[in-house]
Motif scaffolding. Structure first.
Motif, mmCIF file in Angstrom:
data_model
loop_
_atom_site.group_PDB
_atom_site.id
_atom_site.type_symbol
_atom_site.label_atom_id
_atom_site.label_comp_id
_atom_site.label_asym_id
_atom_site.label_seq_id
_atom_site.Cartn_x
_atom_site.Cartn_y
_atom_site.Cartn_z
ATOM 1 N N GLY A 132 0.809 -1.216 0.000
ATOM 2 C CA GLY A 132 0.000 0.000 0.000
ATOM 3 C C GLY A 132 0.843 1.268 0.000
ATOM 4 O O GLY A 132 0.320 2.372 0.018
ATOM 5 N N SER A 135 4.564 4.844 -4.363
ATOM 6 C CA SER A 135 4.960 6.236 -4.554
ATOM 7 C C SER A 135 4.808 7.003 -3.250
ATOM 8 O O SER A 135 5.588 7.888 -2.939
ATOM 9 N N ASP A 136 3.802 6.636 -2.469
ATOM 10 C CA ASP A 136 3.551 7.288 -1.181
ATOM 11 C C ASP A 136 4.244 6.483 -0.087
ATOM 12 O O ASP A 136 3.614 5.840 0.746
ATOM 13 N N SER A 139 3.567 6.300 3.826
ATOM 14 C CA SER A 139 2.368 5.671 4.383
ATOM 15 C C SER A 139 2.627 4.217 4.790
ATOM 16 O O SER A 139 1.691 3.460 5.027
ATOM 17 N N TRP A 159 8.677 -5.656 -3.681
ATOM 18 C CA TRP A 159 9.634 -5.225 -4.723
ATOM 19 C C TRP A 159 11.074 -5.310 -4.206
ATOM 20 O O TRP A 159 11.914 -4.490 -4.557
ATOM 21 N N GLN A 181 2.733 10.991 9.829
ATOM 22 C CA GLN A 181 3.277 9.964 8.919
ATOM 23 C C GLN A 181 4.793 9.806 8.902
ATOM 24 O O GLN A 181 5.319 8.737 9.152
ATOM 25 N N ILE A 378 9.196 3.414 -13.169
ATOM 26 C CA ILE A 378 8.290 3.152 -12.046
ATOM 27 C C ILE A 378 9.039 3.123 -10.715
ATOM 28 O O ILE A 378 8.619 3.737 -9.739
ATOM 29 N N SER A 382 8.609 6.982 -9.002
ATOM 30 C CA SER A 382 8.168 6.920 -10.400
ATOM 31 C C SER A 382 8.414 8.270 -11.091
ATOM 32 O O SER A 382 8.644 9.285 -10.441
ATOM 33 N N GLU A 384 6.325 10.100 -12.413
ATOM 34 C CA GLU A 384 5.295 11.054 -11.979
ATOM 35 C C GLU A 384 5.741 11.753 -10.693
ATOM 36 O O GLU A 384 5.574 12.968 -10.542
ATOM 37 N N ARG B 246 -7.003 2.510 -6.508
ATOM 38 C CA ARG B 246 -5.711 2.585 -5.840
ATOM 39 C C ARG B 246 -5.559 3.918 -5.088
ATOM 40 O O ARG B 246 -5.657 4.987 -5.691
ATOM 41 N N GLN B 247 -5.291 3.819 -3.804
ATOM 42 C CA GLN B 247 -5.136 5.014 -2.980
ATOM 43 C C GLN B 247 -3.659 5.279 -2.698
ATOM 44 O O GLN B 247 -2.936 4.383 -2.278
ATOM 45 N N GLN B 248 -3.209 6.487 -2.957
ATOM 46 C CA GLN B 248 -1.907 6.959 -2.504
ATOM 47 C C GLN B 248 -2.092 8.409 -2.099
ATOM 48 O O GLN B 248 -2.896 9.125 -2.696
ATOM 49 N N PHE B 249 -1.369 8.854 -1.098
ATOM 50 C CA PHE B 249 -1.502 10.207 -0.574
ATOM 51 C C PHE B 249 -2.951 10.500 -0.166
ATOM 52 O O PHE B 249 -3.449 11.615 -0.336
ATOM 53 N N GLY B 250 -3.646 9.432 0.289
ATOM 54 C CA GLY B 250 -4.977 9.611 0.842
ATOM 55 C C GLY B 250 -6.106 9.810 -0.149
ATOM 56 O O GLY B 250 -7.191 10.241 0.219
ATOM 57 N N LEU B 259 -2.590 12.105 -14.069
ATOM 58 C CA LEU B 259 -3.006 10.781 -14.522
ATOM 59 C C LEU B 259 -4.353 10.841 -15.231
ATOM 60 O O LEU B 259 -4.572 10.161 -16.237
ATOM 61 N N GLY B 316 1.715 1.260 -12.257
ATOM 62 C CA GLY B 316 2.896 1.117 -11.406
ATOM 63 C C GLY B 316 3.272 -0.350 -11.272
ATOM 64 O O GLY B 316 2.908 -1.185 -12.124
ATOM 65 N N ILE B 318 2.485 -3.104 -9.858
ATOM 66 C CA ILE B 318 1.589 -4.266 -9.978
ATOM 67 C C ILE B 318 1.514 -4.778 -11.423
ATOM 68 O O ILE B 318 1.453 -5.989 -11.668
#
Lengths: 399, 356
Positions: A132, A135-136, A139, A159, A181, A378, A382, A384, B246-250, B259, B316, B318
């Motif tokens: 989960g 990129s973040d 968390s 990974w 966090q 990636i 990544s 982005e 998909r959740q990232q940064f809430g 995106l 990403g 996955i």
């Protein structure tokens, strides 16, 4: 402005080239050239050869047994090594953990772990990403709870590159669940032979096994394996990531890759002529080569800034984005050049399968490589995320 | 002007889509991919029973379709599900060549799912050129080497091109024929192919020339474009779902504009790809069919690469794993560019035909 190497740098280049010619085992170089999987033995053998020469920990200070090369020297080595098809030095110990221990580790940790990296006693892997937390990264959820002289670790990392070969893993874990966090994270070292550690392979889309999941169930880690202070791990991780990002432009591999594309396209027949003489294909190759020449100079500009003591910030992100795009473009050219012979697949699961795969252009598994290298844009933050960093820094004045 | 499918084709599409959705999931396909034969005999029989193979032939040939849009409907669905069974090579390309040769008894067996074929035309240095044949025929005996021959190991008969004097002709070679050697291997995107060598191997002349091969190749181009389109539809659908969950940064990552806009671009390009397939199928019998087909294959090649790469990137990590559906689908899309001429080949052919 002077684009050429100094006489000392030129002498160093000659020395590196000679060393690679003399010492790099031919059978290992051939595997690298054809993108075949290296065994653990192959990699350890190459590390040992470099260590004998004192060139294994290239960026470490001499006081820790490193080569203490300048940024330019490292660049020269990278370029020559890529051209000679030398294996990449497995970076987790030498480029990542080593510098963190040198800056934030205790004297005991430095004295114990650093020599073991050099002599190959330990093989390190990196426990950052979680299912989960990609990129973040901040968390992340893997927990370490203090219990007397130990931490009890529970959670899952993913990974984990070459985790199947590693006996040690450095991890980011959450030690304060109530903190904001990034503030409740610690940096700890875990022996992978500890009960409760389980490594499960992840097979990538080209059939290769290079990454893993690592699971922790009630794993006991001695408190002396905490690096620096508790809950300060994010600071160390950020320091480490700046080390991970230098050299990410991959100019050397791109140059080697482009050379391979030209060789393949010269051998490939198209309408009775070499494919490389075909205007459409030649234009594609030229376009990439033009970009690569400019990027090589961008890379040198950043290196010379680093050599002058300036930390690469934004530029590292820029190099990573542009460098990954160019390498992926070269992978695309290679699969195109091979034509219908890009389709056969050498399954690692079948012993000797490689020998039965037709490869008249001596190209290796170029289509597999094309897919495998999608990872370049990636992992390690990544593209982005890198673009976000560039925008944030340039448009608001601070990261 | 009418862009709706006929009732029969709509039914065929619905039936095939439902069947594959129920029977051809990631897990079952993974087993098929790892199997020794590289395809499922059960699936093959069921495709025949559903009339999918028959839809690839005209009524005169014993089927009930056979036009460009019949082919595109079938292959779009096969592509959507990432089917690896050799429908294109064995049934369409091989079957339509035998139909052109008037081999109605064999065609009947193909339609019934009882007979497998392989078409051995390309050679080690022919790349995508159709008229580059060095295999020779002399007194009904064939000698030469054929490259990346799809489905060769499973085929009961191979259709082999060879030079007879100055002209190229097609021959039917039995799988047990003397001097025939088949070295098989798996393919990156599923299925199997082989290097085939012929050494004074007896072949029955089919009475077909290079022009007949080119006619069958046009149908294969329609099929390959449609298959890639179906796979692109799956890739974009998976990506859209992932961006919303998909959740990232809430927050769901699809709420990041960087995106969201790229997803929109994919949807725009997907409609371009759909139109390219309609052009390919609709102009299949036009006097400028080759120009239209090259335009379509070039566009599908370009957009296919974009869709495969962007779908992986937006997912990403996955999407880099073999067990995730997109991994297989992305490989199907990109490897489609290595069949029947790639993006550059068809760009050149388009330029040449436009100038003519």
């Amino acid at each position: 402005m002077d684009l050429s190497y100094s006489p000392e740098e030129q002498a160093f280049q000659t020395e590196v080239r000679q060393f690679l010619a003399d010492e790099l085992p031919k059978e290992i170089a051939e595997k690298v050239r054809l993108d075949q999987d290296l065994t653990k033995d192959d990699m350890e053998r190459w590390h040992a050869i470099l260590n004998t020469r004192g060139w294994l920990a290239q960026n470490w200070p001499a006081s820790f047994g490193g080569a203490e090369w300048s940024a330019v020297q490292r660049h020269i080595y990278d370029t020559e090594a890529a051209a000679a098809h030398a294996p990449r030095i497995v970076p987790f110990g030498f480029s990542m953990l080593g510098p963190v221990l040198q800056k934030f580790g205790s004297k005991e940790q430095q004295d114990y772990w650093l020599p073991r990296m050099l002599d190959g006693t330990d093989w390190w892997c990196q426990g950052y990403s979680e299912p989960g937390a990609g990129s973040d990264l901040a968390s992340l959820k893997t927990k370490a709870v203090r219990d007397g002289d130990h931490y009890i670790v529970n959670g899952q990392k993913t990974w984990t590159t070459l985790g199947q070969f590693a006996n040690m893993i450095f991890c980011l874990v959450r030690t304060d669940p109530d903190a904001k966090q990034q503030e409740g994270i610690s940096f700890i070292l875990i022996d992978m032979d500890t009960p409760g550690v389980e490594v499960r392979p992840i097979i990538l889309l080209d059939g290769t096994h290079e990454v893993n999941e690592v699971w922790f169930t009630d794993v006991k880690v001695p408190v002396e394996n905490l690096v620096g202070e508790e809950n300060k791990g994010w600071t160390y991780a950020k320091y480490l990531l700046t080390h991970e990002r230098t050299g990410l432009g991959g100019v050397g591999s791109s140059e080697a890759g482009l050379k391979a594309v030209k060789r393949i396209a010269k051998a490939a027949n198209h309408n009775g002529k070499p494919l490389l003489e075909n205007p459409h294909f030649a234009a594609r190759v030229a376009q990439v080569e033009i970009d690569l020449r400019a990027m090589a100079t961008t890379n040198l500009r950043i290196i010379s800034k680093a050599a002058a003591g300036e930390a690469p910030g934004l530029e590292a992100s820029m190099l990573k984005v542009k460098g990954s795009i160019l390498r992926q473009e070269i992978n695309d050219l290679a699969r195109r050049a091979v034509g219908p012979y890009a389709m056969p697949f050498a399954s690692e699961a079948v012993e000797g399968a490689n020998d039965r795969i037709p490869d008249p252009l001596d190209a290796g598994p170029v289509a597999g490589q094309y897919f495998n290298n999608r990872k370049l844009s990636i992992f390690g933050g990544s593209n982005e995320i890198q673009r976000g960093i560039i925008a944030k820094v340039t448009m608001s004045g601070g990261a | 002007m009418n862009f709706n499918l006929t009732e029969e084709r709509q039914m065929l599409q619905d039936t095939l889509r439902r069947y594959l959705r129920e029977q051809y999931g990631t897990e079952r396909r993974s087993k098929i991919l790892e199997s020794e034969t590289g395809f499922s005999a059960d699936i093959w029989t069921e495709l025949a029973e559903l009339g999918v193979l028959g839809a690839l032939f005209t009524e005169d040939q014993g089927g009930f379709g056979g036009a460009g849009f019949d082919i595109s409907v079938v292959f779009e669905e096969l592509g959507r599900a990432g089917v690896v069974e050799p429908v294109l090579d064995s049934a369409l390309l091989g079957g339509r060549l035998l139909a052109a040769a008037g081999k109605s008894d064999l065609v009947e067996q193909v339609i019934g799912g009882a007979l497998h074929l392989a078409v051995a035309h390309g050679e080690p240095d022919s790349r995508y050129d159709l008229d580059h044949v060095n295999t020779t025929a002399s007194d009904g005996k064939l000698t030469g080497r054929k490259a990346v021959v799809m489905n060769a190991e499973a085929a009961d008969h191979l259709i082999v091109s060879a030079k007879n004097g100055d002209s190229i002709a097609l021959y039917l070679v039995d799988k047990g024929a003397t001097g025939l050697d088949i070295q098989g291997y798996p393919l990156l995107a599923g299925g199997r192919a082989a290097e085939v060598t012929l050494d004074n191997t007896p072949g029955e002349p089919l009475g077909l020339t290079l022009a007949d091969y080119e006619a069958a190749n046009r149908l294969a181009l329609i099929a390959q474009c449609a298959e890639a389109l179906g796979a692109m539809e799956t890739a974009t659908a998976l990506t859209k779902d992932y961006l919303m969950t998909r959740q990232q940064f809430g927050r769901p990552i699809g709420t990041f504009q960087a995106l969201a806009h790229r997803m929109s671009d994919l949807l725009i390009e997907l409609e371009q790809a759909r139109s390219a397939v309609i052009n390919a199928a609709g102009y299949a019998d036009d006097k400028d069919a080759d120009l239209h087909l090259s335009a379509s294959k070039n566009l599908i090649g370009r957009i296919g690469r974009l869709v495969a790469e962007e779908a992986i990137q937006m997912h990403g990590g996955i999407a880099m794993t073999q067990e995730y559906e997109l991994a297989h689908i992305a490989k199907r899309i990109v490897m489609a560019d290595h069949r029947f001429g790639d993006t550059d080949y068809h760009l050149e052919r388009f330029i040449a035909l436009s100038a003519a």
